[in-house]
Design an enzyme around this catalytic site. Structure first.
Site, PDB file in Angstrom:
ATOM      1  N   HIS A   1      79.954  53.179   2.216  1.00 16.14           N
ATOM      2  CA  HIS A   1      81.268  53.792   2.447  1.00 16.14           C
ATOM      3  C   HIS A   1      81.421  55.260   2.054  1.00 16.14           C
ATOM      4  CE1 HIS A   1      81.464  52.485  -1.683  1.00 16.14           C
ATOM      5  NE2 HIS A   1      81.807  51.250  -1.404  1.00 16.14           N
TER       6      HIS A   1
ATOM      7  N   ASP B   1      83.367  46.710   4.446  1.00 12.25           N
ATOM      8  CA  ASP B   1      83.753  46.597   3.034  1.00 12.25           C
ATOM      9  C   ASP B   1      84.982  45.675   2.914  1.00 12.25           C
ATOM     10  OD1 ASP B   1      83.880  46.825   0.316  1.00 12.25           O
ATOM     11  OD2 ASP B   1      84.475  48.922   0.273  1.00 12.25           O
TER      12      ASP B   1
ATOM     13  N   HIS C   1      92.450  40.934  -1.213  1.00 13.34           N
ATOM     14  CA  HIS C   1      93.249  40.517  -2.369  1.00 13.34           C
ATOM     15  C   HIS C   1      94.524  39.905  -1.794  1.00 13.34           C
ATOM     16  CE1 HIS C   1      90.740  42.774  -5.153  1.00 13.34           C
ATOM     17  NE2 HIS C   1      90.813  43.806  -4.334  1.00 13.34           N
TER      18      HIS C   1
HETATM   19 ZN   LIG Z   1      82.433  46.869  -1.347  1.00  8.02          ZN
END
Ligand SMILES: [Zn+2]
Length: 427
Positions: A225, A295, A299
């Site tokens: 990333h 990625d 949550h």
């Molecule tokens: Zn990650």
């Protein structure tokens, strides 16, 4: 031949109306006409290689409220991803043989897609990486603290890389310098504060450190990333064994356009300015970055519905990545060739997988797409357990069918296989 499929096949850089023959899960032939008893004609729909996501957090074991391997891999399936590689910051963290064995069992029982697992490199397990290596797909190093992650001390990076280099497996690195993060640490109320506390300088310092510490090594090293212009410049001239990934959220958002629900976009490294975002698009469109990675880090909404400083970092994205880029292609923002290189072919190369391309002898992992069917992304229709998406309302093009190793996995929103279909690959 077990099955033939007819449609517009992406093969050798262009579309050909033709047939794909599948035998024992592999692509056996690609020809103008071949027919078996089981023949499926998808008309004008496109037949494209399925995507490979080498960066997901399915939170299993340890965080069942956020996600598990069953729900996470369902999200992958409906997003056209046939193979995922899961990060080790679960609970327990995957740093020992016992934890890795247990996670392998959990993932094998639950996954709908093929998968690989990484081991985390900690200050304590550096001496055991060679021993763990035959049982994992690669290694993950967190240089800076992030939600649920375990970080490696900066002074140990060289010795850690020397060890992973002995295993010949890939090492993925979260490149934010811990010391720099500590210097800038402050109370955060907004995304701009988060950006200030995790400045581009921290990415730049970490990358310089990685470039220095990996000198003379030959095993693959992947920078996860990439998020900043400074980082991009630092890594532009990288050694051949080093690859770089970019996420959809760093390409589709910039900090100044996100005014509401700010905690939901809190992620590490942070979403930065439009200038950084444009740099990343430039890198993608000029093939100066190697791969796209989601990625995917879910949550729950409750966990995100707190004050900014206490909110966890991370957002979901495995299901929306390929569909968002297919829509971006329709709009002329990216070529299909680039999408397939960054989402299929290069990830397969990095992980040594017989996937990622419509080629005889490779796994028959592909999707069927109707480019006329643009849909609006809505969390209700997605499959991640977390129940929300940062891309709510975005136009996207989802696959109508997905095949893994020649087996039809979904057909028009129906899941056709049982959990546990996915195999542990890339070891
Ligand atoms: Zn990650």
């Amino acid at each position: 031949m077990d099955l033939t499929i007819e449609g517009k096949i992406y093969h050798n850089g262009s579309f050909e109306q033709g047939c794909l023959a599948i035998e024992q899960g592999k692509i056996a032939a690609i020809k103008k006409t071949i027919k078996t008893d089981v023949h499926l004609n998808v008309g004008n729909n496109l037949i494209l290689p399925a995507g490979i996501d080498l960066h997901v957090h399915f939170r299993d074991p340890g965080f069942p409220q956020k996600e598990n391997f069953s729900t996470g891999s369902q999200a992958a399936v409906f997003g056209g991803i046939s193979c995922v590689f899961d990060m080790p910051n679960t609970d327990p963290q995957i740093t020992t043989m016992q934890a890795l064995t247990e996670k392998t069992r959990v993932a094998s029982e639950k996954s709908y897609v093929d998968f690989g697992l990484y081991v985390a490199v900690s200050d304590e397990n550096i001496g055991r990486l060679v021993e763990l290596s035959p049982f994992c797909s690669g290694f993950k190093i967190f240089l800076g603290s992030s939600t649920h992650s375990l970080k490696l001390s900066t002074q140990n990076i060289r010795v850690a890389l020397l060890e992973t280099n002995r295993t010949k497996k890939i090492t993925l690195i979260h490149a934010e310098d811990e010391h720099c993060l500590k210097i800038h640490e402050d109370k955060e109320h907004t995304l701009v504060d988060h950006l200030r506390c995790r400045s581009a300088e921290c990415e730049e310092i970490a990358l310089r450190n990685i470039l220095n510490s990996s000198q003379g090594l030959s095993s693959p090293i992947h920078i996860c990333h990439l998020s900043s212009c400074e980082g991009f410049e630092m890594i532009r001239k990288r050694p051949r064994n080093m690859s770089v990934g970019v996420t959809p959220h760093h390409l589709f958002f910039d900090v100044h356009t996100l005014n509401t629900k700010q905690t939901f976009y809190k992620v590490n490294p942070p979403i930065r300015s439009s200038f950084d975002r444009d740099t990343l698009w430039y890198g993608v469109n000029n093939k100066l970055v190697d791969i796209l990675e989601s990625d995917h880090a879910p949550h729950t909404e409750e966990e995100k519905h707190v004050d900014f400083n206490s909110a966890p970092s991370g957002l979901p994205g495995v299901e929306t990545m390929y569909p968002l880029f297919l829509n971006a292609m329709k709009k002329g923002h990216i070529t299909l060739d680039t999408i397939l290189m960054l989402l299929c072919e290069r990830p397969a190369q990095l992980l040594n997988l017989p996937k990622g391309k419509m080629e005889v002898g490779r796994d028959a992992d592909f999707i069927v797409v109707d480019m006329k069917k643009t849909q609006t992304i809505s969390a209700e229709a997605l499959h991640s357990k977390c129940g929300w998406t940062p891309f709510e309302g975005f136009p996207a093009i989802f696959p109508s069918m997905m095949f893994i190793r020649g087996e039809k996995i979904i057909d028009d929103h129906q899941l056709l296989v049982k959990q546990g279909f996915g195999k542990y690959v890339g070891v």
